[in-house]
Motif scaffolding. Structure first.
Motif, PDB file in Angstrom:
ATOM      1  N   VAL A  21     -37.135   0.512  -4.679  1.00 28.67           N
ATOM      2  CA  VAL A  21     -36.055  -0.274  -4.086  1.00 28.67           C
ATOM      3  C   VAL A  21     -36.325  -0.608  -2.618  1.00 28.67           C
ATOM      4  O   VAL A  21     -35.989  -1.685  -2.155  1.00 28.67           O
ATOM      5  CB  VAL A  21     -34.710   0.486  -4.201  1.00 28.67           C
ATOM      6  CG1 VAL A  21     -33.586  -0.277  -3.530  1.00 28.67           C
ATOM      7  CG2 VAL A  21     -34.372   0.763  -5.663  1.00 28.67           C
ATOM      8  N   MET A  22     -36.959   0.318  -1.893  1.00 22.04           N
ATOM      9  CA  MET A  22     -37.163   0.156  -0.456  1.00 22.04           C
ATOM     10  C   MET A  22     -38.651   0.053  -0.121  1.00 22.04           C
ATOM     11  O   MET A  22     -39.508   0.396  -0.944  1.00 22.04           O
ATOM     12  CB  MET A  22     -36.561   1.350   0.300  1.00 22.04           C
ATOM     13  CG  MET A  22     -35.084   1.577   0.018  1.00 22.04           C
ATOM     14  SD  MET A  22     -34.026   0.170   0.428  1.00 22.04           S
ATOM     15  CE  MET A  22     -34.041   0.225   2.202  1.00 22.04           C
ATOM     16  N   ALA A  23     -38.936  -0.406   1.096  1.00 18.29           N
ATOM     17  CA  ALA A  23     -40.308  -0.475   1.606  1.00 18.29           C
ATOM     18  C   ALA A  23     -40.337   0.168   2.988  1.00 18.29           C
ATOM     19  O   ALA A  23     -39.435  -0.055   3.803  1.00 18.29           O
ATOM     20  CB  ALA A  23     -40.772  -1.925   1.694  1.00 18.29           C
ATOM     21  N   HIS A  24     -41.366   0.966   3.243  1.00 21.42           N
ATOM     22  CA  HIS A  24     -41.559   1.602   4.546  1.00 21.42           C
ATOM     23  C   HIS A  24     -42.645   0.816   5.268  1.00 21.42           C
ATOM     24  O   HIS A  24     -43.773   0.694   4.778  1.00 21.42           O
ATOM     25  CB  HIS A  24     -41.988   3.058   4.351  1.00 21.42           C
ATOM     26  CG  HIS A  24     -42.271   3.777   5.620  1.00 21.42           C
ATOM     27  ND1 HIS A  24     -43.488   4.337   5.884  1.00 21.42           N
ATOM     28  CD2 HIS A  24     -41.496   4.031   6.700  1.00 21.42           C
ATOM     29  CE1 HIS A  24     -43.459   4.910   7.073  1.00 21.42           C
ATOM     30  NE2 HIS A  24     -42.260   4.727   7.583  1.00 21.42           N
ATOM     31  N   VAL A  25     -42.294   0.260   6.433  1.00 22.22           N
ATOM     32  CA  VAL A  25     -43.202  -0.611   7.176  1.00 22.22           C
ATOM     33  C   VAL A  25     -43.483   0.019   8.534  1.00 22.22           C
ATOM     34  O   VAL A  25     -42.561   0.400   9.254  1.00 22.22           O
ATOM     35  CB  VAL A  25     -42.587  -2.019   7.371  1.00 22.22           C
ATOM     36  CG1 VAL A  25     -43.585  -2.944   8.059  1.00 22.22           C
ATOM     37  CG2 VAL A  25     -42.133  -2.601   6.044  1.00 22.22           C
ATOM     38  N   ILE A  38     -36.979  -1.215   4.943  1.00 23.29           N
ATOM     39  CA  ILE A  38     -36.282  -2.439   4.543  1.00 23.29           C
ATOM     40  C   ILE A  38     -36.284  -2.494   3.015  1.00 23.29           C
ATOM     41  O   ILE A  38     -36.973  -1.720   2.357  1.00 23.29           O
ATOM     42  CB  ILE A  38     -36.953  -3.703   5.140  1.00 23.29           C
ATOM     43  CG1 ILE A  38     -38.387  -3.865   4.626  1.00 23.29           C
ATOM     44  CG2 ILE A  38     -36.930  -3.650   6.665  1.00 23.29           C
ATOM     45  CD1 ILE A  38     -39.077  -5.154   5.084  1.00 23.29           C
ATOM     46  N   THR A  39     -35.538  -3.418   2.463  1.00 25.61           N
ATOM     47  CA  THR A  39     -35.544  -3.529   1.004  1.00 25.61           C
ATOM     48  C   THR A  39     -36.899  -4.044   0.531  1.00 25.61           C
ATOM     49  O   THR A  39     -37.587  -4.788   1.241  1.00 25.61           O
ATOM     50  CB  THR A  39     -34.440  -4.478   0.491  1.00 25.61           C
ATOM     51  OG1 THR A  39     -34.712  -5.800   0.955  1.00 25.61           O
ATOM     52  CG2 THR A  39     -33.062  -4.017   0.919  1.00 25.61           C
ATOM     53  N   ARG A  40     -37.272  -3.625  -0.654  1.00 26.03           N
ATOM     54  CA  ARG A  40     -38.517  -4.102  -1.245  1.00 26.03           C
ATOM     55  C   ARG A  40     -38.474  -5.625  -1.409  1.00 26.03           C
ATOM     56  O   ARG A  40     -39.462  -6.319  -1.163  1.00 26.03           O
ATOM     57  CB  ARG A  40     -38.748  -3.431  -2.601  1.00 26.03           C
ATOM     58  CG  ARG A  40     -40.031  -3.890  -3.262  1.00 26.03           C
ATOM     59  CD  ARG A  40     -40.238  -3.299  -4.642  1.00 26.03           C
ATOM     60  NE  ARG A  40     -41.456  -3.835  -5.197  1.00 26.03           N
ATOM     61  CZ  ARG A  40     -42.462  -3.106  -5.628  1.00 26.03           C
ATOM     62  NH1 ARG A  40     -42.395  -1.794  -5.583  1.00 26.03           N
ATOM     63  NH2 ARG A  40     -43.537  -3.681  -6.119  1.00 26.03           N
ATOM     64  N   THR A  41     -37.301  -6.133  -1.784  1.00 20.70           N
ATOM     65  CA  THR A  41     -37.139  -7.582  -1.953  1.00 20.70           C
ATOM     66  C   THR A  41     -37.457  -8.310  -0.652  1.00 20.70           C
ATOM     67  O   THR A  41     -38.167  -9.323  -0.652  1.00 20.70           O
ATOM     68  CB  THR A  41     -35.708  -7.919  -2.424  1.00 20.70           C
ATOM     69  OG1 THR A  41     -35.468  -7.264  -3.668  1.00 20.70           O
ATOM     70  CG2 THR A  41     -35.516  -9.414  -2.586  1.00 20.70           C
ATOM     71  N   SER A  42     -36.953  -7.808   0.481  1.00 23.85           N
ATOM     72  CA  SER A  42     -37.229  -8.440   1.771  1.00 23.85           C
ATOM     73  C   SER A  42     -38.718  -8.402   2.094  1.00 23.85           C
ATOM     74  O   SER A  42     -39.292  -9.397   2.560  1.00 23.85           O
ATOM     75  CB  SER A  42     -36.440  -7.752   2.883  1.00 23.85           C
ATOM     76  OG  SER A  42     -35.067  -7.997   2.732  1.00 23.85           O
ATOM     77  N   ALA A  43     -39.356  -7.246   1.860  1.00 25.84           N
ATOM     78  CA  ALA A  43     -40.794  -7.124   2.125  1.00 25.84           C
ATOM     79  C   ALA A  43     -41.587  -8.111   1.277  1.00 25.84           C
ATOM     80  O   ALA A  43     -42.536  -8.741   1.763  1.00 25.84           O
ATOM     81  CB  ALA A  43     -41.253  -5.695   1.860  1.00 25.84           C
ATOM     82  N   GLU A  44     -41.183  -8.277   0.026  1.00 24.96           N
ATOM     83  CA  GLU A  44     -41.887  -9.212  -0.858  1.00 24.96           C
ATOM     84  C   GLU A  44     -41.622 -10.657  -0.447  1.00 24.96           C
ATOM     85  O   GLU A  44     -42.542 -11.489  -0.461  1.00 24.96           O
ATOM     86  CB  GLU A  44     -41.475  -8.972  -2.306  1.00 24.96           C
ATOM     87  CG  GLU A  44     -42.012  -7.662  -2.846  1.00 24.96           C
ATOM     88  CD  GLU A  44     -41.502  -7.286  -4.225  1.00 24.96           C
ATOM     89  OE1 GLU A  44     -42.136  -6.426  -4.849  1.00 24.96           O
ATOM     90  OE2 GLU A  44     -40.461  -7.846  -4.669  1.00 24.96           O
ATOM     91  N   GLU A  45     -40.392 -10.971  -0.060  1.00 27.17           N
ATOM     92  CA  GLU A  45     -40.080 -12.337   0.381  1.00 27.17           C
ATOM     93  C   GLU A  45     -40.842 -12.696   1.646  1.00 27.17           C
ATOM     94  O   GLU A  45     -41.258 -13.840   1.831  1.00 27.17           O
ATOM     95  CB  GLU A  45     -38.576 -12.497   0.599  1.00 27.17           C
ATOM     96  CG  GLU A  45     -37.785 -12.560  -0.692  1.00 27.17           C
ATOM     97  CD  GLU A  45     -36.274 -12.624  -0.474  1.00 27.17           C
ATOM     98  OE1 GLU A  45     -35.814 -12.564   0.690  1.00 27.17           O
ATOM     99  OE2 GLU A  45     -35.553 -12.714  -1.482  1.00 27.17           O
ATOM    100  N   LEU A  46     -41.033 -11.706   2.551  1.00 28.06           N
ATOM    101  CA  LEU A  46     -41.810 -11.933   3.771  1.00 28.06           C
ATOM    102  C   LEU A  46     -43.314 -11.897   3.500  1.00 28.06           C
ATOM    103  O   LEU A  46     -44.101 -12.261   4.364  1.00 28.06           O
ATOM    104  CB  LEU A  46     -41.457 -10.878   4.825  1.00 28.06           C
ATOM    105  CG  LEU A  46     -40.074 -10.997   5.446  1.00 28.06           C
ATOM    106  CD1 LEU A  46     -39.742  -9.734   6.235  1.00 28.06           C
ATOM    107  CD2 LEU A  46     -39.988 -12.226   6.332  1.00 28.06           C
ATOM    108  N   ASP A  47     -43.696 -11.430   2.309  1.00 27.00           N
ATOM    109  CA  ASP A  47     -45.103 -11.293   1.924  1.00 27.00           C
ATOM    110  C   ASP A  47     -45.860 -10.470   2.975  1.00 27.00           C
ATOM    111  O   ASP A  47     -46.944 -10.849   3.416  1.00 27.00           O
ATOM    112  CB  ASP A  47     -45.744 -12.675   1.735  1.00 27.00           C
ATOM    113  CG  ASP A  47     -47.107 -12.589   1.061  1.00 27.00           C
ATOM    114  OD1 ASP A  47     -47.342 -11.630   0.302  1.00 27.00           O
ATOM    115  OD2 ASP A  47     -47.943 -13.484   1.327  1.00 27.00           O
TER     116      ASP A  47
END
Length: 67
Positions: A21-25, A38-47
Motif C-alpha cells: 500500500v505504501m512506498a518508502h522514499v 507516500i502511497t504506492r499509487t503516488s510513487a507509481e504515478e510519479l514513476d
C-alpha cells in the motif's frame, strides 16, 4: 504546478521500496537525506526511480529545531 508550500528542497531519489500500500522514499538533499512514506499509487504515478531529480516539499504544522 504552483504550490503554496515555501519549504521546498531539491534532491535526488536514492532508494524507493514499494510495499503493498505504501512506498518508502529516501531523497538525498545535499549531504543530508530526507525520508518519506507516500502511497504506492503516488510513487507509481510519479514513476519514481533512483537517480530521479525531485523536490521535497515540507508542509507541516510542527517543525522541531534542536541545538
Amino acid at each position: 504546478m504552483a504550490l503554496s508550500a515555501r519549504n521546498q528542497l531539491p534532491g535526488v531519489v536514492e532508494t524507493i521500496k514499494l510495499g503493498d500500500v505504501m512506498a518508502h522514499v529516501v531523497v538525498r538533499v545535499g549531504e543530508h537525506v530526507v525520508e518519506s512514506v507516500i502511497t504506492r499509487t503516488s510513487a507509481e504515478e510519479l514513476d519514481l526511480k533512483p537517480g530521479d531529480s525531485v523536490r521535497v516539499v515540507v508542509k507541516s504544522t510542527e517543525v522541531m529545531i534542536q541545538k
